[in-house]
Design a protein around this motif. Structure first.
Motif, PDB file in Angstrom:
ATOM      1  N   MET A 134      16.712  50.881  38.036  1.00 20.19           N
ATOM      2  CA  MET A 134      16.730  51.682  37.106  1.00 20.19           C
ATOM      3  C   MET A 134      17.929  51.742  36.179  1.00 20.19           C
ATOM      4  O   MET A 134      18.087  51.668  35.078  1.00 20.19           O
ATOM      5  CB  MET A 134      16.684  53.104  37.426  1.00 20.19           C
ATOM      6  CG  MET A 134      14.981  53.366  37.915  1.00 20.19           C
ATOM      7  SD  MET A 134      14.077  53.299  36.197  1.00 20.19           S
ATOM      8  CE  MET A 134      14.631  54.461  35.282  1.00 20.19           C
ATOM      9  N   ARG A 135      19.163  51.336  37.028  1.00 17.82           N
ATOM     10  CA  ARG A 135      20.534  51.295  36.305  1.00 17.82           C
ATOM     11  C   ARG A 135      20.321  50.026  35.364  1.00 17.82           C
ATOM     12  O   ARG A 135      21.144  50.362  34.238  1.00 17.82           O
ATOM     13  CB  ARG A 135      21.658  51.264  37.289  1.00 17.82           C
ATOM     14  CG  ARG A 135      21.955  52.503  37.936  1.00 17.82           C
ATOM     15  CD  ARG A 135      23.380  52.428  38.814  1.00 17.82           C
ATOM     16  NE  ARG A 135      23.584  53.521  39.374  1.00 17.82           N
ATOM     17  CZ  ARG A 135      24.050  54.073  40.528  1.00 17.82           C
ATOM     18  NH1 ARG A 135      24.385  52.785  41.283  1.00 17.82           N
ATOM     19  NH2 ARG A 135      24.338  55.168  40.974  1.00 17.82           N
ATOM     20  N   HIS A 136      19.879  48.937  35.465  1.00 16.85           N
ATOM     21  CA  HIS A 136      19.932  47.830  34.666  1.00 16.85           C
ATOM     22  C   HIS A 136      18.956  48.165  33.539  1.00 16.85           C
ATOM     23  O   HIS A 136      19.395  47.950  32.452  1.00 16.85           O
ATOM     24  CB  HIS A 136      19.395  46.646  35.465  1.00 16.85           C
ATOM     25  CG  HIS A 136      20.416  46.093  36.256  1.00 16.85           C
ATOM     26  ND1 HIS A 136      21.608  45.596  35.851  1.00 16.85           N
ATOM     27  CD2 HIS A 136      20.416  46.033  37.774  1.00 16.85           C
ATOM     28  CE1 HIS A 136      22.319  45.313  37.025  1.00 16.85           C
ATOM     29  NE2 HIS A 136      21.582  45.356  37.947  1.00 16.85           N
ATOM     30  N   LEU A 137      17.975  48.851  33.695  1.00 17.90           N
ATOM     31  CA  LEU A 137      16.968  49.227  32.732  1.00 17.90           C
ATOM     32  C   LEU A 137      17.542  50.397  31.679  1.00 17.90           C
ATOM     33  O   LEU A 137      17.752  50.343  30.595  1.00 17.90           O
ATOM     34  CB  LEU A 137      15.697  49.924  33.225  1.00 17.90           C
ATOM     35  CG  LEU A 137      14.585  50.056  32.465  1.00 17.90           C
ATOM     36  CD1 LEU A 137      13.986  48.665  31.932  1.00 17.90           C
ATOM     37  CD2 LEU A 137      13.583  51.060  32.957  1.00 17.90           C
ATOM     38  N   ILE A 138      18.288  51.371  32.330  1.00 18.92           N
ATOM     39  CA  ILE A 138      18.894  52.337  31.518  1.00 18.92           C
ATOM     40  C   ILE A 138      20.058  51.623  30.593  1.00 18.92           C
ATOM     41  O   ILE A 138      20.267  52.074  29.369  1.00 18.92           O
ATOM     42  CB  ILE A 138      19.629  53.255  32.296  1.00 18.92           C
ATOM     43  CG1 ILE A 138      18.541  54.428  33.113  1.00 18.92           C
ATOM     44  CG2 ILE A 138      20.594  54.303  31.489  1.00 18.92           C
ATOM     45  CD1 ILE A 138      18.996  55.090  34.125  1.00 18.92           C
ATOM     46  N   GLU A 139      21.055  50.605  31.029  1.00 19.91           N
ATOM     47  CA  GLU A 139      22.070  49.971  30.339  1.00 19.91           C
ATOM     48  C   GLU A 139      21.452  49.282  29.257  1.00 19.91           C
ATOM     49  O   GLU A 139      21.945  49.275  27.998  1.00 19.91           O
ATOM     50  CB  GLU A 139      22.921  49.214  31.516  1.00 19.91           C
ATOM     51  CG  GLU A 139      23.858  48.519  30.678  1.00 19.91           C
ATOM     52  CD  GLU A 139      25.071  49.589  29.939  1.00 19.91           C
ATOM     53  OE1 GLU A 139      25.238  48.847  28.987  1.00 19.91           O
ATOM     54  OE2 GLU A 139      25.270  50.550  30.316  1.00 19.91           O
ATOM     55  N   THR A 140      20.268  48.613  29.438  1.00 12.65           N
ATOM     56  CA  THR A 140      19.866  48.007  28.418  1.00 12.65           C
ATOM     57  C   THR A 140      19.019  48.764  27.384  1.00 12.65           C
ATOM     58  O   THR A 140      19.504  48.481  26.211  1.00 12.65           O
ATOM     59  CB  THR A 140      18.556  46.973  28.928  1.00 12.65           C
ATOM     60  OG1 THR A 140      18.902  46.023  29.924  1.00 12.65           O
ATOM     61  CG2 THR A 140      17.797  46.365  27.840  1.00 12.65           C
ATOM     62  N   ALA A 141      18.589  49.868  27.771  1.00 10.24           N
ATOM     63  CA  ALA A 141      18.141  50.843  26.659  1.00 10.24           C
ATOM     64  C   ALA A 141      19.352  51.338  26.036  1.00 10.24           C
ATOM     65  O   ALA A 141      19.246  51.539  24.532  1.00 10.24           O
ATOM     66  CB  ALA A 141      17.371  51.886  27.384  1.00 10.24           C
TER      67      ALA A 141
END
Length: 191
Positions: A134-141
């Motif tokens: 989720m941290r990688h997904l949030i950063e990408t968003a």
């Protein structure tokens, strides 16, 4: 639910978003590779879904299913790393590289918010993998300029409740379905 910082295996100078990947240390000392979903992962994604418990499949898709249909698999594999993003976590098991988790988002019609989803293989839960994905997904968003991320989930999914609370999401009852909740995260700086 804490997890140690990941080691970036590439940086933005060396490739596009679709080439990024990270080696993530998990809470139990094991490691996984997190990287973008690729077209050649189609069978790996199908095997991952097939290997989930009935409860995990229900929580992920908000319905009961025995197997993933080719049409649903087509939809899951259709990522462009702008309007739709998917990261998978892979690990070696019995001499084979298998998918053990996936996080993804799809941008809504307004272009400012995205709906996210995350699934971790039953045997890989409670190791910090969901937090890392989720941290990688949030950063990408955030990098893609999105303002808000949300997830529509079963009210009975206690694992998701714990994860989103840890990551700073707010939760409210779905006004259209009492069996579901909506988790929301502002992606703006300082939120």
């Amino acid at each position: 639910m804490s997890t140690a910082p990941s080691s970036p295996a590439t940086s933005s100078e060396f490739g596009t978003l679709s080439e990024e990947h990270w080696i993530e240390p998990l809470n139990d000392g094991s490691h996984v590779l997190i990287r973008p979903l690729k077209p050649e992962d189609r069978q790996r994604e199908a095997d991952f879904i097939a290997g989930l418990s009935a409860e995990a499949r229900h929580f992920r898709f908000l319905c009961s299913m025995r197997e993933v249909s080719p049409a649903l698999l087509d939809q899951l594999m259709a990522v462009n790393f702008k309007d739709s993003v998917a990261y998978i976590a892979v690990a070696h098991q019995d001499g084979k590289l298998i998918e053990v988790g996936v996080s993804r988002y799809a941008v809504g019609g307004d272009g400012e918010q995205c709906e996210c989803a995350i699934t971790v293989a039953d045997a890989w839960r409670h190791r910090g993998l969901a937090v890392a994905l989720m941290r990688h997904l949030i950063e990408t968003a955030r990098r893609n300029g999105l303002k808000q991320m949300f997830s529509l989930d079963s009210a009975a999914n206690t694992g998701m409740h714990e994860l989103v609370r840890f990551l700073g999401f707010t939760t409210r009852q779905d006004p259209n379905d009492a069996t579901q909740v909506i988790h929301t995260l502002s992606l703006q700086p300082g939120a």
